[in-house]
Each structure stands twice: as C-alpha cells, then as structure tokens.
Design a protein around this motif. Structure first.
Motif, mmCIF file in Angstrom:
data_model
loop_
_atom_site.group_PDB
_atom_site.id
_atom_site.type_symbol
_atom_site.label_atom_id
_atom_site.label_comp_id
_atom_site.label_asym_id
_atom_site.label_seq_id
_atom_site.Cartn_x
_atom_site.Cartn_y
_atom_site.Cartn_z
ATOM 1 N N UNK A 195 -7.086 -1.721 8.856
ATOM 2 C CA UNK A 195 -7.455 -2.337 10.090
ATOM 3 C C UNK A 195 -6.023 -3.014 10.429
ATOM 4 N N UNK A 196 -5.258 -3.462 9.432
ATOM 5 C CA UNK A 196 -3.901 -4.150 9.446
ATOM 6 C C UNK A 196 -2.774 -3.408 9.963
ATOM 7 N N UNK A 197 -2.658 -2.155 9.367
ATOM 8 C CA UNK A 197 -1.614 -1.257 9.856
ATOM 9 C C UNK A 197 -1.861 -0.522 11.152
ATOM 10 N N UNK B 228 1.016 1.546 -1.580
ATOM 11 C CA UNK B 228 0.981 2.406 -0.592
ATOM 12 C C UNK B 228 -0.201 3.047 -0.306
ATOM 13 N N UNK B 229 -1.238 2.193 -0.613
ATOM 14 C CA UNK B 229 -2.806 2.813 -0.280
ATOM 15 C C UNK B 229 -3.009 3.061 1.178
ATOM 16 N N UNK B 230 -2.658 2.066 2.159
ATOM 17 C CA UNK B 230 -2.836 2.357 3.588
ATOM 18 C C UNK B 230 -1.403 2.184 4.245
ATOM 19 N N UNK B 231 -1.039 2.769 5.515
ATOM 20 C CA UNK B 231 0.211 2.682 5.989
ATOM 21 C C UNK B 231 0.137 2.866 7.315
ATOM 22 N N UNK B 232 1.014 2.291 8.133
ATOM 23 C CA UNK B 232 1.101 2.503 9.519
ATOM 24 C C UNK B 232 2.004 3.963 10.119
ATOM 25 N N UNK B 233 1.577 4.303 11.207
ATOM 26 C CA UNK B 233 2.156 5.708 11.565
ATOM 27 C C UNK B 233 2.437 5.454 13.147
ATOM 28 N N UNK B 234 3.414 6.380 13.377
ATOM 29 C CA UNK B 234 3.880 6.535 14.882
ATOM 30 C C UNK B 234 4.987 7.549 14.921
ATOM 31 N N UNK B 235 4.861 8.855 15.025
ATOM 32 C CA UNK B 235 5.680 9.833 15.143
ATOM 33 C C UNK B 235 6.126 9.904 16.231
ATOM 34 N N UNK C 39 -5.976 -9.384 5.971
ATOM 35 C CA UNK C 39 -4.323 -9.632 5.651
ATOM 36 C C UNK C 39 -4.086 -9.888 4.392
ATOM 37 N N UNK C 40 -4.842 -10.758 3.775
ATOM 38 C CA UNK C 40 -4.806 -11.097 2.322
ATOM 39 C C UNK C 40 -4.818 -9.838 1.442
ATOM 40 N N UNK C 41 -5.812 -9.210 1.837
ATOM 41 C CA UNK C 41 -6.129 -7.832 1.061
ATOM 42 C C UNK C 41 -5.099 -6.902 1.136
ATOM 43 N N UNK C 42 -4.774 -6.635 2.577
ATOM 44 C CA UNK C 42 -3.602 -5.551 2.629
ATOM 45 C C UNK C 42 -2.292 -6.114 1.993
ATOM 46 N N UNK C 43 -1.838 -7.372 1.824
ATOM 47 C CA UNK C 43 -0.666 -7.866 1.067
ATOM 48 C C UNK C 43 -0.775 -7.585 -0.235
ATOM 49 N N UNK C 44 -1.937 -7.527 -0.838
ATOM 50 C CA UNK C 44 -2.199 -7.557 -2.533
ATOM 51 C C UNK C 44 -1.808 -5.956 -2.644
#
Length: 718
Positions: A411-413, A440-447, A430-435
């Motif tokens: 949900x963060x990215x 590179x478990x999850x990422x943000x996208x936008x092509x 947010x803390x889980x995402x930073x950990x």
C-alpha cells in the motif's frame, strides 16, 4: 466455491521461468562490456570489503557476490556464474514441471537480486523491479515439490497467494494510467501522445513506422483506449463475475500485444501478460487445452442467477462506453468521416477524483482478498481426515498472514499516486515497508509518464577519427543511426547500452557519467565494450586500430512519411543536426581526464584472476564459446531448445501403434486429471482406477479362475 487455480498457476510459473531465462541470458552476454574489469562501469567498485562479517555484508547490501572471493572469483566472474546458474535453473523450470518449485524460484529471485544490486544504472529499469517483485510472489505461489516425496494436487491456500499476482497487475496498470495525467504532459492531455510515441521510443520495430503513418484521429482514439484499459478496466480484476474478469484479461493482452508489435521492450510486456494469467480460472484454461470439464448446455428460460449476471455484464459494458464518450468527448464527425475526441475534464477534477478513489480502491482490494481467504478456509474445512484438515488449516493461517502482510506493505508504493492518501496509512505499514525496501519486495510503477522527443527524437551519434579531418560514424546494432537501416526486432533481449544511450540524449552528457567511461573504453579499443556496439567486429569501423579521437553529435530523428518512402530516399528515417553532445577527446586529453576523475571512473589496478583454478577456467571457457553470438541469437536458441524438448516429451507420451483410445478408466498417478479438483475427488478417482486395474487383471488371467467359478456355480445348482 470455484476450483483452485491450478492451471493458471502453472501458466504463471512457466511463463515467469521463461522471463527469467530471457533476463539472465540477455544480461550474461553483456556482462564483460558493462561490468568487466575493462567494462564501462566495473562491478568491482560496488563491493567494498570493509572487514565486516558475511552476514553483516548481506544485511547491508544483499548480494551473493560477497561469496565470490571464497570461490576464487572476481566480481565479474561472480556475476557470470550467477547468470549461468540462473539460466540453467530457469531453463529447467520452463521445461520440467516438477522444477517449478518454491525453492527454485527462491533461488532465481536471489540470483537476480544479487546482480541487480551491482547493476547500477544499466539495471535500474522498472521491469527489473517488476521481475523482482513477481519473483518474490512466485516463491509464495509455487508448490513445494522438492522437499516432499509426494505432493498434494493443490493446497487450500493457493488462491490466496495467487491473488497477490492479480493485485500486482492492478497496481502496475492503474498507476501507469494515472501518472500519464498527473504528470500534466500536454501530449497525454491533448490525446496526441501516440503521434510522437512510435518514432521517439527507445528501440522501435518496423511495425512502428507503419503505425506512425495512421491518421491523427486514430492515434487520439488509441490514447483514449489506453486510458480505458489502464484506468477503468483494472477495476474489473476484482469483479465477482468471471466473464468480466475474462474481458479484463483479453483487454490487457490486446494492449500488450500491440506494444510488442510496435516496440522492443524486452521481457516487460510478456511479463505483464504472464501476470494477467491471475485473472483466469481453471475452466477457461481447460477450454484452451481442450480439457474442459463443464458441458455448456443452453437452458430456457435462464435461471435468475444467470439473468442477473448477464444484466450486470451488459450494465458494466454500457457504463464503460458511456463514461468514455462523456469524459473524452467522443463524437462521430460524419462530414469528415472520423471520430473526434478530447479530454472533457480538468487537471483539478482528475486529482480530486483520484484522491476520492485511492483509499476506496485499497478497501476494494482488502474485500477481494478477504473473500479469497474465507474461500480458502472453507476448503480447509472440507478436507477429509482430522490430521489433514489440521495441516491444511495451519498452512492456510501461515500463508494468509503472509499475504496480508504483503498486501499491507504494497500500500505504501501504491498510494504514491496520491500523497495525501499515502500520509493517512498506519505508521506501522511505513515501518514495514522501510524494513524490506532494500530487498525489492514491493515497488512503485508508472510507465510512460511523459512523452519525450516532441520536437524530434534526440539521438546521440558517436564519431571517430585518426586525424580530426575525416570522421566516421560508429553505428550501433539496435538504436537508430543509419537513415536507411530498418528498425530491428530484438525483444525479449534488452541491449542495455542502447537503452542508456536513449536516456543520455535527453539531457547534457554530465547527467550520464557512464558516457565518459564509454568513450574512454572505445579510445582504448576494449573488445568487450566494442561487442556491445557491434557483435560482429568486422562491422565496427575501427576494428583494426582504435580511433585516436572521438566526439559525439546530437541529432533529431523523425520517421519518414509514406510519400518519402515511395520516392526511395531515406525509407526509414530523416534527421537534422542540433549541436555537439560530447567534445572531441583523445587518450590523455585533460578534458577526458578531468571528467573521469570527477565521476570516479579513473582506472584502478584490478586484482589478478587465479586462472589455474577449475571454476574460473570453466567460466572463461563458456564465455569464449558464447562470445561470437549476439543476445537475440542466444535467447532464441535457448527457447528453441526448450520448445523442442517439450515437443519430444509430448510425443513420447503418446501411445504407440495408433490404436483407438479405449474407455477411460481413471487417470494414472501424475496425470493432470489426478491433480485437479480436490483431494476427495482425487481419492475417488484413484479408487476407481484401482478397481478397474483389478478387474482387468482378473480378465487377463483367462479361463482358470472363471472356469473354476463356473464349476462351483454348476455344482451348487445340481
């Protein structure tokens, strides 16, 4: 409850293995020129041995290349070893179904993450991040065959973990559509983006030239269709009606196939189609394979459920058409015989809508995931036997928790598309995402956020000379250069130097420090770097002796139009000189030396390779045998071998003699039918098969037993 997605899962895992094969093999052929000791960006500079323990190094910078010195390898040979192991593992998973195992995909993901960490700018593409995230999901989705003597046909939680693939596809497509509008790019808002896209993309295909010639109104309508497919239709990924999900699947496949036809985007579009397999169900894939179990008989009058389902489908299609006409001003111009279109909303209205729907979309995803979790729990309850029911419930609890955790972290990215919504997330997320961000478990996208090259495609052209009087252009294998050379077809191979040359042309050369190192290597005449430009060294204009001077010019390229093509002059491209991109330099030139020192690219004495050891010798031998071949040749050779192997195995399973098939008496152990349905159905089928075999054995024993039984019956009658 529907059947578990066994066949779609197998399609996803086989397709992901094929993508891994392309990624590893494509990178392998480019390692010496990109990351070798005489490459553009030597990978050894990314690993600094500071005396820390191995586990500390892996924690701070997760890559298996820390183990290279222990194997007697330098960083370059370590990367080659990882890629070769990745090629072998992905090839095995592609060809042999038992190797599509969770442990194999964990290995593949670990290998690709290891090379990604030292890949620097040449590996920092969105599709590399997408492959890493999809690879992590495959570890959860794939079965665990290798540690079990006998694995079950399906697991109750399979649909739960497989749902994460659908969620990843939704995040990818929805964000790619939204960023086109949030970027305020005038071409996307004016619906004219595709009038520039085909000629300004990195490496177009020959079909792109023909697509560029289409009328403007078709190009604008194509942009509208892109918005609908990327923003509106992804909402149907979570629809409760399977036909709506199938409609969404084929819409995504159509878009990706059109992109494949017009552009060389390596494995990205194939990977997107593979993610879309999560929208399919067991019945539909079975119909593809000719193994559909359901008999479709038309009944009249239809049931209430069927009627309501059809009504909801027609309503959905009608709303899609209505909203497309309303918000994009679609109107038929009968006088000019074309379809007019324009964006009928403002940037403020769109951002307000985006803010209103971002968190509800999170809620929609949560409800869809909750349904899958409850459905899986119901399957656990239906498992026979207390022990097996308890074991299935324990697995369900573990994987449902892991899936919920992955959903929360993603949900963060995902909410980066609306930063106000991102700020409303629970701080713990947010803390889980930073950990886990470094992995590179999850990422943000936008092509395709913004359309580049509106005034013409910027292109850097390198020139070499021996005397500063006569300059010779250095042509690349794939990127545009020669006006009369047709655009190539190279996918799924990604020529990473050519891609970075495209990015370098968009700004000053100081924004691409690697370019200085590239020029330096060409002046030195390094063969590995030259092979990135031309695999066939005879086509390189300075193959006998390196140039004394090199410079780079900036041009603007355009596709020729159909009239120019008919006249026979410059059938593919036309160009115009803009300015000097990189100054004239030579070895020892103060300008070149200053740039190398400024960017930290000055050569350092590398460690000597221990070539007397077996492993370095083996890797060097493999490199020497593969050196003459280009990336596409290596890739398609591997795919051809895989296809041939699968074909021979399929032919080997066919019964000999051509006798007509007998009556079906139950599947044998290991056949696809034995792994479908549920454990209960599998046990019933096995019991039926066993009874049929016993009857057949009884008939095969002939008259002995039968005549003895007849004798007993006759005595009894007497």
């Amino acid at each position: 409850m529907g059947e578990p997605p066994r066949r779609p899962r197998q399609l996803f895992l086989a397709g992901l293995a094929a993508v891994y094969l392309a990624a590893f093999a494509s990178l392998y052929v480019q390692i010496p020129g990109l990351y070798g000791k005489d490459g553009i960006l030597p990978a050894r500079k990314m690993l600094r041995f500071t005396g820390k323990g191995l586990w500390e190094q892996l924690r701070d910078f997760p890559t298996l290349l820390w183990l290279s010195p222990r194997l007697g390898l330098d960083t370059e040979l370590g990367m080659e070893l990882l890629c070769l192991v990745g090629v072998l593992a992905s090839f095995g998973a592609l060809v042999f179904e038992p190797l599509r195992d969770s442990l194999v995909f964990a290995l593949l993901r670990m290998l690709y993450l290891s090379v990604y960490q030292v890949g620097q700018v040449f590996l920092y593409f969105q599709w590399d991040s997408l492959l890493l995230e999809a690879g992590f999901l495959a570890v959860l989705v794939a079965p665990l065959h290798l540690l079990k003597w006998r694995s079950t046909a399906w697991r109750a939680h399979d649909s739960v973990t497989f749902w994460l693939v659908r969620w990843l596809l939704f995040r990818l497509m929805f964000a790619s559509g939204v960023v086109k509008l949030t970027s305020r790019c005038p071409t996307w808002w004016g619906l004219t983006a595709l009038t520039y896209h085909y000629e300004t993309q990195c490496i177009p295909t020959p079909v792109a030239w023909f697509a560029h010639q289409l009328p403007v109104w078709i190009q604008k309508f194509s942009v509208v269709a892109t918005y609908v497919i990327e923003i509106a239709i992804p909402l149907l990924f979570f629809a409760p009606i399977r036909r709506l999900r199938l409609f969404a699947f084929y819409s995504q496949v159509l878009l990706q196939v059109l992109i494949i036809l017009t552009g060389n985007y390596n494995f990205f579009n194939a990977l997107t189609i593979i993610l879309a397999f999560s929208l399919l169900d067991e019945e539909h894939v079975g119909r593809w394979l000719g193994r559909s179990k359901r008999r479709h008989a038309s009944t009249w009058p239809p049931s209430l459920r069927s009627f309501l389902s059809t009504l909801l489908q027609l309503t959905t299609y009608g709303l899609l058409v209505y909203w497309s006409v309303r918000y994009f001003g679609l109107e038929i111009n009968w006088e000019k015989k074309l379809l007019d279109s324009k964006v009928a909303f403002t940037y403020h209205e769109f951002t307000k809508w985006l803010h209103a729907v971002t968190l509800p979309l999170v809620g929609l995803g949560f409800l869809s995931l909750s349904w899958e979790i409850l459905s899986a729990m119901y399957r656990c309850v239906c498992v026979r036997g207390f022990f097996w029911k308890l074991w299935a419930t324990l697995q369900w609890a573990i994987f449902a928790t892991a899936t919920m955790g992955m959903f929360a972290v993603s949900l963060v990215p995902f909410t980066y598309i609306d930063y106000e919504s991102n700020g409303k997330l629970w701080p713990g997320i947010h803390q889980m995402f930073n950990a886990v961000e470094r992995f590179q478990v999850v990422n943000s996208y936008g092509l395709f956020r913004r359309m580049t090259g509106v005034g013409g495609r910027p292109e850097v052209v390198l020139e070499g000379s021996y005397d500063k009087q006569i300059w010779t252009e250095i042509e690349f294998m794939y990127k545009p250069g020669n006006l009369s050379t047709a655009p190539p077809i190279v996918a799924p191979h990604q020529p990473r130097l050519d891609w970075q040359m495209w990015f370098a042309a968009l700004a000053h050369h100081s924004s691409s420090p690697w370019f200085t190192s590239f020029v330096y290597r060409l002046l030195q005449g390094k063969k590995d770097v030259i092979r990135l430009v031309q695999a066939d060294e005879s086509k390189y204009p300075f193959n006998s002796q390196p140039p004394v001077y090199i410079r780079a010019q900036l041009y603007k390229y355009w596709f020729t139009d159909s009239t120019e093509a008919r006249e026979g002059a410059a059938p593919w491209w036309r160009r115009q000189h803009v300015q000097e991109f990189f100054p004239t330099v030579s070895l020892g030139d103060p300008t070149l030396e200053n740039l190398l020192n400024q960017h930290g690219l000055k050569d350092k004495i590398p460690l000597k390779r221990p070539m007397d050891a077996f492993l370095p010798w083996l890797l060097q031998s493999v490199r020497e045998h593969s050196r003459p071949y280009s990336g596409p040749t290596v890739l398609w050779s591997l795919y051809l071998i895989a296809a041939t192997t699968c074909l021979l195995r399929a032919l080997g399973r066919r019964p000999r003699g051509g006798a007509p098939p007998g009556r079906h008496k139950g599947p044998k152990r290991g056949d696809p039918a034995d792994r479908g349905g549920s454990e209960k159905n599998g046990q019933v089928r096995k019991k039926e098969a066993k009874e049929a075999e016993e009857k057949a054995e009884g008939r095969a024993r002939g008259g002995g037993a039968e005549s003895h039984a007849d004798g007993l019956r006759s005595k009894k009658k007497k």
